[in-house]
Design a protein around this motif. Sequence first.
Motif, short mmCIF file in Angstrom:
data_model
loop_
_atom_site.label_atom_id
_atom_site.label_comp_id
_atom_site.label_asym_id
_atom_site.label_seq_id
_atom_site.Cartn_x
_atom_site.Cartn_y
_atom_site.Cartn_z
N LEU A 23 -1.02 -2.73 -7.50
CA LEU A 23 0.01 -3.00 -6.99
C LEU A 23 1.56 -1.40 -6.97
CD1 LEU A 23 1.09 -5.24 -4.58
CD2 LEU A 23 1.10 -6.74 -6.20
N PRO A 24 1.72 -1.76 -8.66
CA PRO A 24 3.33 -1.04 -8.47
C PRO A 24 2.69 0.32 -7.95
CG PRO A 24 2.45 -1.95 -10.45
CD PRO A 24 1.74 -2.34 -9.59
N LEU A 25 1.77 0.85 -8.31
CA LEU A 25 1.35 2.58 -7.98
C LEU A 25 1.40 2.45 -6.67
CD1 LEU A 25 0.46 5.36 -9.26
CD2 LEU A 25 -1.86 4.68 -9.04
N GLY A 26 1.11 1.88 -5.79
CA GLY A 26 1.63 1.67 -4.20
C GLY A 26 2.64 1.52 -3.77
N LEU A 27 3.38 0.70 -4.76
CA LEU A 27 4.84 0.64 -4.67
C LEU A 27 5.86 1.46 -4.57
CD1 LEU A 27 4.61 -3.16 -5.23
CD2 LEU A 27 5.60 -2.36 -2.80
N LEU A 28 5.17 2.76 -5.60
CA LEU A 28 5.41 3.34 -6.30
C LEU A 28 5.22 4.88 -4.65
CD1 LEU A 28 7.28 4.87 -8.74
CD2 LEU A 28 5.12 5.84 -9.38
N LEU A 29 4.41 4.41 -4.95
CA LEU A 29 4.10 5.83 -3.41
C LEU A 29 4.78 5.17 -2.33
CD1 LEU A 29 0.12 6.75 -3.86
CD2 LEU A 29 2.14 8.40 -4.52
N LEU A 30 5.22 4.72 -2.04
CA LEU A 30 5.38 3.84 -0.64
C LEU A 30 7.12 4.20 -1.02
CD1 LEU A 30 5.20 2.75 1.44
CD2 LEU A 30 5.28 0.58 1.11
N ALA A 31 7.85 3.77 -2.05
CA ALA A 31 8.56 4.50 -2.02
C ALA A 31 9.58 5.55 -2.21
CB ALA A 31 9.55 3.54 -3.87
N VAL A 32 8.60 6.51 -2.03
CA VAL A 32 8.90 7.89 -1.64
C VAL A 32 9.33 7.55 -0.32
CG1 VAL A 32 7.85 10.26 -1.37
CG2 VAL A 32 7.64 8.80 -3.85
N ASP A 33 8.53 7.14 0.65
CA ASP A 33 8.92 7.44 1.63
C ASP A 33 9.50 6.36 2.50
OD1 ASP A 33 7.06 9.56 2.06
OD2 ASP A 33 5.52 8.12 1.78
#
Length: 105
Positions: A62-72
């Motif tokens: 979950l945090p890793l996915g949110l981190l990647l999503l925050a790039v966009d």
Amino acid sequence: MTRRERRFQRQFKALERLFPPLRGPMSTLRRDSWFPIRFPIALALIVGGVFSFLPVLGIWMLPLGLLLLAVDLPVLRGPISVLIIRSRRSAKRWLRRWRAWRGRA
């Protein structure tokens, strides 16, 4: 570049220093040309984190996915930066406590 963007970039650099083997993949995934790959991976990680009760999947997704999503998504950059900062501070605090406890024993 806004203040929020600079802070987000600083947190990425701090994570790269904290986990040197991930420096290459993290810098590669942050490139703009990787958007078609990064966005589905981020969504898959978030969904996998939601289903963390299954054996293979975990809450770490979950945090890793949110981190990647925050790039966009610029809207997520501020909250994710704050989350990274708080996580790093609490990890340092727990490490200090563990070392002190281990030193007494």
